[in-house]
Design a protein around this motif. Sequence first.
Motif, PDB file in Angstrom:
ATOM      1  N   LYS A   1      88.945 -26.370   8.201  1.00 53.29           N
ATOM      2  CA  LYS A   1      89.087 -25.337   9.153  1.00 53.29           C
ATOM      3  C   LYS A   1      90.796 -24.857   8.889  1.00 53.29           C
ATOM      4  O   LYS A   1      91.003 -23.664   8.884  1.00 53.29           O
ATOM      5  CB  LYS A   1      89.060 -25.891  10.437  1.00 53.29           C
ATOM      6  CG  LYS A   1      89.410 -25.046  11.614  1.00 53.29           C
ATOM      7  CD  LYS A   1      88.244 -23.613  11.404  1.00 53.29           C
ATOM      8  CE  LYS A   1      88.269 -22.965  12.789  1.00 53.29           C
ATOM      9  NZ  LYS A   1      87.402 -21.807  12.622  1.00 53.29           N
ATOM     10  N   ILE A   2      91.740 -25.766   8.408  1.00 49.44           N
ATOM     11  CA  ILE A   2      93.004 -25.508   8.153  1.00 49.44           C
ATOM     12  C   ILE A   2      93.110 -24.758   7.002  1.00 49.44           C
ATOM     13  O   ILE A   2      93.918 -23.750   7.163  1.00 49.44           O
ATOM     14  CB  ILE A   2      93.622 -26.899   7.895  1.00 49.44           C
ATOM     15  CG1 ILE A   2      93.804 -27.509   9.409  1.00 49.44           C
ATOM     16  CG2 ILE A   2      94.965 -26.712   7.433  1.00 49.44           C
ATOM     17  CD1 ILE A   2      94.461 -28.970   9.207  1.00 49.44           C
ATOM     18  N   ARG A   3      92.280 -24.723   6.108  1.00 49.63           N
ATOM     19  CA  ARG A   3      92.458 -23.938   4.769  1.00 49.63           C
ATOM     20  C   ARG A   3      92.003 -22.334   5.224  1.00 49.63           C
ATOM     21  O   ARG A   3      92.358 -21.441   4.762  1.00 49.63           O
ATOM     22  CB  ARG A   3      91.751 -24.443   3.710  1.00 49.63           C
ATOM     23  CG  ARG A   3      92.362 -25.624   3.121  1.00 49.63           C
ATOM     24  CD  ARG A   3      91.446 -25.918   1.677  1.00 49.63           C
ATOM     25  NE  ARG A   3      90.127 -26.448   1.831  1.00 49.63           N
ATOM     26  CZ  ARG A   3      89.386 -27.523   2.284  1.00 49.63           C
ATOM     27  NH1 ARG A   3      90.580 -28.548   2.305  1.00 49.63           N
ATOM     28  NH2 ARG A   3      88.566 -27.664   2.326  1.00 49.63           N
ATOM     29  N   GLU A   4      90.671 -22.389   5.956  1.00 55.85           N
ATOM     30  CA  GLU A   4      90.426 -21.189   6.387  1.00 55.85           C
ATOM     31  C   GLU A   4      91.603 -20.441   7.521  1.00 55.85           C
ATOM     32  O   GLU A   4      91.715 -19.105   7.101  1.00 55.85           O
ATOM     33  CB  GLU A   4      89.156 -21.277   7.324  1.00 55.85           C
ATOM     34  CG  GLU A   4      88.486 -20.161   7.685  1.00 55.85           C
ATOM     35  CD  GLU A   4      86.964 -20.430   8.285  1.00 55.85           C
ATOM     36  OE1 GLU A   4      86.831 -19.658   9.285  1.00 55.85           O
ATOM     37  OE2 GLU A   4      86.141 -21.077   7.535  1.00 55.85           O
ATOM     38  N   LEU A   5      92.102 -21.094   8.230  1.00 52.93           N
ATOM     39  CA  LEU A   5      93.060 -20.484   9.179  1.00 52.93           C
ATOM     40  C   LEU A   5      94.349 -20.172   8.355  1.00 52.93           C
ATOM     41  O   LEU A   5      94.872 -19.175   8.640  1.00 52.93           O
ATOM     42  CB  LEU A   5      93.606 -21.620  10.118  1.00 52.93           C
ATOM     43  CG  LEU A   5      92.382 -21.625  11.322  1.00 52.93           C
ATOM     44  CD1 LEU A   5      92.671 -22.761  12.328  1.00 52.93           C
ATOM     45  CD2 LEU A   5      92.379 -20.530  12.020  1.00 52.93           C
ATOM     46  N   ALA A   6      94.798 -20.965   7.276  1.00 46.59           N
ATOM     47  CA  ALA A   6      95.978 -20.688   6.647  1.00 46.59           C
ATOM     48  C   ALA A   6      95.558 -19.221   5.787  1.00 46.59           C
ATOM     49  O   ALA A   6      96.488 -18.294   5.552  1.00 46.59           O
ATOM     50  CB  ALA A   6      96.279 -21.695   5.502  1.00 46.59           C
TER      51      ALA A   6
END
Length: 147
Positions: free
Chosen positions: A92-97
């Motif tokens: 999720k962090i990668r997607e949000l980044a």
Amino acid sequence: MTDLDIAEVAQRAGVPASTLRFYEEKGLIASVGRRGLRRQYDPGVLERLALIAMGRTAGFSLDEIAHMLAPDGQPRIDREMLAAKADELDRKIRELAVLRDSLRHAAACPAPSHMECPTFRRLLKAAVSRKRAHPWGTSPYRQELNG
């Protein structure tokens, strides 16, 4: 320490009394009795509520959290479940980044119109294909932004 009134627990835990009643219905917490019409709780409920809040913040469902809390108040946390949730948060962090980077590109794009920007058009195409192919899955934005 003496038992705590529902209003005091709600105030200290930062949740409405209705949430405490709901958590009690779900078996996540238990009152120790009543003083008049007001529920009373052992002071240890505050620590249990902190564990519930941490679990909710991490994205665990109330049912998952219930399985992590033994009736005696001690946590019985499945380490594999924690690792899986950490992996999910990493995704999720990668997607949000990627989404952040896409927004930054759109904000700084020198094209007269976003629809004239090849990168922005690729991002739109990726967003549409993502909804069709991966409604809950990983993001193709990164490769589109870098492509």
